[in-house]
Motif scaffolding. Structure first.
Motif, PDB file in Angstrom:
ATOM      1  N   ARG A 180       0.836  -1.199   0.000  1.00  0.00           N
ATOM      2  CA  ARG A 180       0.000   0.000   0.000  1.00  0.00           C
ATOM      3  C   ARG A 180       0.869   1.248   0.000  1.00  0.00           C
ATOM      4  NH1 ARG A 180      -4.020  -0.579   4.907  1.00  0.00           N
ATOM      5  NH2 ARG A 180      -2.116  -1.068   6.001  1.00  0.00           N
ATOM      6  N   PRO A 181       0.339   2.339  -0.544  1.00  0.00           N
ATOM      7  CA  PRO A 181       1.066   3.603  -0.414  1.00  0.00           C
ATOM      8  C   PRO A 181       1.171   3.984   1.065  1.00  0.00           C
ATOM      9  CG  PRO A 181      -0.745   3.811  -1.980  1.00  0.00           C
ATOM     10  CD  PRO A 181      -0.900   2.494  -1.296  1.00  0.00           C
ATOM     11  N   ILE A 182       2.212   4.705   1.390  1.00  0.00           N
ATOM     12  CA  ILE A 182       2.403   5.224   2.743  1.00  0.00           C
ATOM     13  C   ILE A 182       2.284   6.739   2.657  1.00  0.00           C
ATOM     14  CG2 ILE A 182       3.971   5.431   4.703  1.00  0.00           C
ATOM     15  CD1 ILE A 182       5.287   2.811   3.710  1.00  0.00           C
ATOM     16  N   SER A 183       1.320   7.289   3.352  1.00  0.00           N
ATOM     17  CA  SER A 183       1.090   8.732   3.356  1.00  0.00           C
ATOM     18  C   SER A 183       1.583   9.302   4.679  1.00  0.00           C
ATOM     19  CB  SER A 183      -0.390   9.045   3.168  1.00  0.00           C
ATOM     20  OG  SER A 183      -0.806   8.647   1.872  1.00  0.00           O
ATOM     21  N   ILE A 184       2.391  10.360   4.589  1.00  0.00           N
ATOM     22  CA  ILE A 184       3.011  10.945   5.777  1.00  0.00           C
ATOM     23  C   ILE A 184       2.667  12.427   5.853  1.00  0.00           C
ATOM     24  CG2 ILE A 184       5.185  11.432   6.959  1.00  0.00           C
ATOM     25  CD1 ILE A 184       6.378   9.037   5.398  1.00  0.00           C
ATOM     26  N   GLU A 185       2.199  12.844   7.007  1.00  0.00           N
ATOM     27  CA  GLU A 185       1.905  14.249   7.284  1.00  0.00           C
ATOM     28  C   GLU A 185       2.727  14.642   8.505  1.00  0.00           C
ATOM     29  OE1 GLU A 185      -0.033  17.972   6.829  1.00  0.00           O
ATOM     30  OE2 GLU A 185       0.206  16.273   5.472  1.00  0.00           O
ATOM     31  N   VAL A 186       3.579  15.635   8.350  1.00  0.00           N
ATOM     32  CA  VAL A 186       4.418  16.094   9.454  1.00  0.00           C
ATOM     33  C   VAL A 186       3.866  17.428   9.937  1.00  0.00           C
ATOM     34  CG1 VAL A 186       6.745  16.757  10.163  1.00  0.00           C
ATOM     35  CG2 VAL A 186       6.421  14.937   8.473  1.00  0.00           C
ATOM     36  N   ASP A 187       3.370  17.427  11.164  1.00  0.00           N
ATOM     37  CA  ASP A 187       2.766  18.637  11.721  1.00  0.00           C
ATOM     38  C   ASP A 187       2.585  18.458  13.211  1.00  0.00           C
ATOM     39  OD1 ASP A 187       1.713  21.228  11.437  1.00  0.00           O
ATOM     40  OD2 ASP A 187       0.581  20.618   9.678  1.00  0.00           O
ATOM     41  N   ARG A 188       2.100  19.500  13.859  1.00  0.00           N
ATOM     42  CA  ARG A 188       1.770  19.371  15.279  1.00  0.00           C
ATOM     43  C   ARG A 188       0.598  18.415  15.437  1.00  0.00           C
ATOM     44  NH1 ARG A 188       1.663  25.179  14.962  1.00  0.00           N
ATOM     45  NH2 ARG A 188      -0.572  24.920  15.057  1.00  0.00           N
ATOM     46  N   GLY A 189       0.593  17.684  16.522  1.00  0.00           N
ATOM     47  CA  GLY A 189      -0.457  16.711  16.777  1.00  0.00           C
ATOM     48  C   GLY A 189      -1.814  17.319  17.046  1.00  0.00           C
ATOM     49  N   THR A 190      -1.860  18.624  17.277  1.00  0.00           N
ATOM     50  CA  THR A 190      -3.129  19.252  17.632  1.00  0.00           C
ATOM     51  C   THR A 190      -3.846  19.876  16.428  1.00  0.00           C
ATOM     52  OG1 THR A 190      -1.972  21.302  18.138  1.00  0.00           O
ATOM     53  CG2 THR A 190      -2.337  19.764  19.963  1.00  0.00           C
ATOM     54  N   LYS A 191      -3.299  19.734  15.239  1.00  0.00           N
ATOM     55  CA  LYS A 191      -3.939  20.330  14.068  1.00  0.00           C
ATOM     56  C   LYS A 191      -4.979  19.364  13.503  1.00  0.00           C
ATOM     57  CE  LYS A 191      -1.947  23.001  11.198  1.00  0.00           C
ATOM     58  NZ  LYS A 191      -1.078  23.512  10.131  1.00  0.00           N
ATOM     59  N   ALA A 192      -6.242  19.716  13.644  1.00  0.00           N
ATOM     60  CA  ALA A 192      -7.334  18.850  13.194  1.00  0.00           C
ATOM     61  C   ALA A 192      -7.274  18.602  11.696  1.00  0.00           C
ATOM     62  CB  ALA A 192      -8.678  19.462  13.581  1.00  0.00           C
ATOM     63  N   TRP A 193      -6.877  19.607  10.916  1.00  0.00           N
ATOM     64  CA  TRP A 193      -6.816  19.455   9.459  1.00  0.00           C
ATOM     65  C   TRP A 193      -5.784  18.394   9.074  1.00  0.00           C
ATOM     66  CZ3 TRP A 193      -9.062  19.125   5.229  1.00  0.00           C
ATOM     67  CH2 TRP A 193      -8.504  19.392   3.989  1.00  0.00           C
ATOM     68  N   SER A 194      -4.651  18.338   9.769  1.00  0.00           N
ATOM     69  CA  SER A 194      -3.641  17.312   9.497  1.00  0.00           C
ATOM     70  C   SER A 194      -4.197  15.923   9.788  1.00  0.00           C
ATOM     71  CB  SER A 194      -2.390  17.558  10.327  1.00  0.00           C
ATOM     72  OG  SER A 194      -1.767  18.751   9.935  1.00  0.00           O
ATOM     73  N   LEU A 195      -4.878  15.787  10.897  1.00  0.00           N
ATOM     74  CA  LEU A 195      -5.488  14.505  11.234  1.00  0.00           C
ATOM     75  C   LEU A 195      -6.546  14.118  10.211  1.00  0.00           C
ATOM     76  CD1 LEU A 195      -5.771  12.104  13.116  1.00  0.00           C
ATOM     77  CD2 LEU A 195      -7.348  13.467  14.492  1.00  0.00           C
ATOM     78  N   ASP A 196      -7.359  15.074   9.780  1.00  0.00           N
ATOM     79  CA  ASP A 196      -8.380  14.794   8.761  1.00  0.00           C
ATOM     80  C   ASP A 196      -7.750  14.245   7.484  1.00  0.00           C
ATOM     81  OD1 ASP A 196     -10.361  15.687  10.457  1.00  0.00           O
ATOM     82  OD2 ASP A 196     -10.575  17.648   9.481  1.00  0.00           O
ATOM     83  N   LYS A 197      -6.625  14.821   7.073  1.00  0.00           N
ATOM     84  CA  LYS A 197      -5.954  14.343   5.855  1.00  0.00           C
ATOM     85  C   LYS A 197      -5.466  12.907   6.024  1.00  0.00           C
ATOM     86  CE  LYS A 197      -3.336  18.101   5.550  1.00  0.00           C
ATOM     87  NZ  LYS A 197      -2.275  18.984   5.049  1.00  0.00           N
ATOM     88  N   LEU A 198      -4.925  12.591   7.205  1.00  0.00           N
ATOM     89  CA  LEU A 198      -4.454  11.231   7.446  1.00  0.00           C
ATOM     90  C   LEU A 198      -5.611  10.234   7.508  1.00  0.00           C
ATOM     91  CD1 LEU A 198      -1.632  11.880  10.032  1.00  0.00           C
ATOM     92  CD2 LEU A 198      -1.380  11.138   7.657  1.00  0.00           C
ATOM     93  N   VAL A 199      -6.714  10.634   8.100  1.00  0.00           N
ATOM     94  CA  VAL A 199      -7.898   9.764   8.137  1.00  0.00           C
ATOM     95  C   VAL A 199      -8.372   9.481   6.720  1.00  0.00           C
ATOM     96  CG1 VAL A 199     -10.334   9.673   8.790  1.00  0.00           C
ATOM     97  CG2 VAL A 199      -8.625  10.389  10.458  1.00  0.00           C
TER      98      VAL A 199
END
Length: 79
Positions: A50-69
């Motif tokens: 599977r592709p591996i998607s990586i988002e590097v950001d602060r853990g409290t940014k909801a938009w970053s979490l939304d992208k990973l979900v």
């Protein structure tokens, strides 16, 4: 710090046989009419896995979490 982490992950991935793509648009991620972009996406050169998607950001940014979900919902391993 973001550049350090993304560059380190990319260097490791290349050594492991992955192709690295930077700032990859997610087809499903939108926020206020914007397309979400992941920092890094890895795909193995063999075409397996599977592709591996990586988002590097602060853990409290909801938009970053939304992208990973959303990446996980597409079947990616999301980090």
């Amino acid at each position: 710090m973001t550049a350090f982490f993304t560059n380190s992950a990319a260097a490791w991935a290349i050594d492991q046989g992955y192709e690295v793509q930077w700032e990859v648009n997610l087809p499903t991620a939108t926020r206020r009419g914007r397309t979400g972009r992941l920092d890094v996406q890895l795909r193995h050169r063999s075409g397996t896995g599977r592709p591996i998607s990586i988002e590097v950001d602060r853990g409290t940014k909801a938009w970053s979490l939304d992208k990973l979900v959303q990446a996980a919902e597409l079947g990616h391993l999301a980090l």
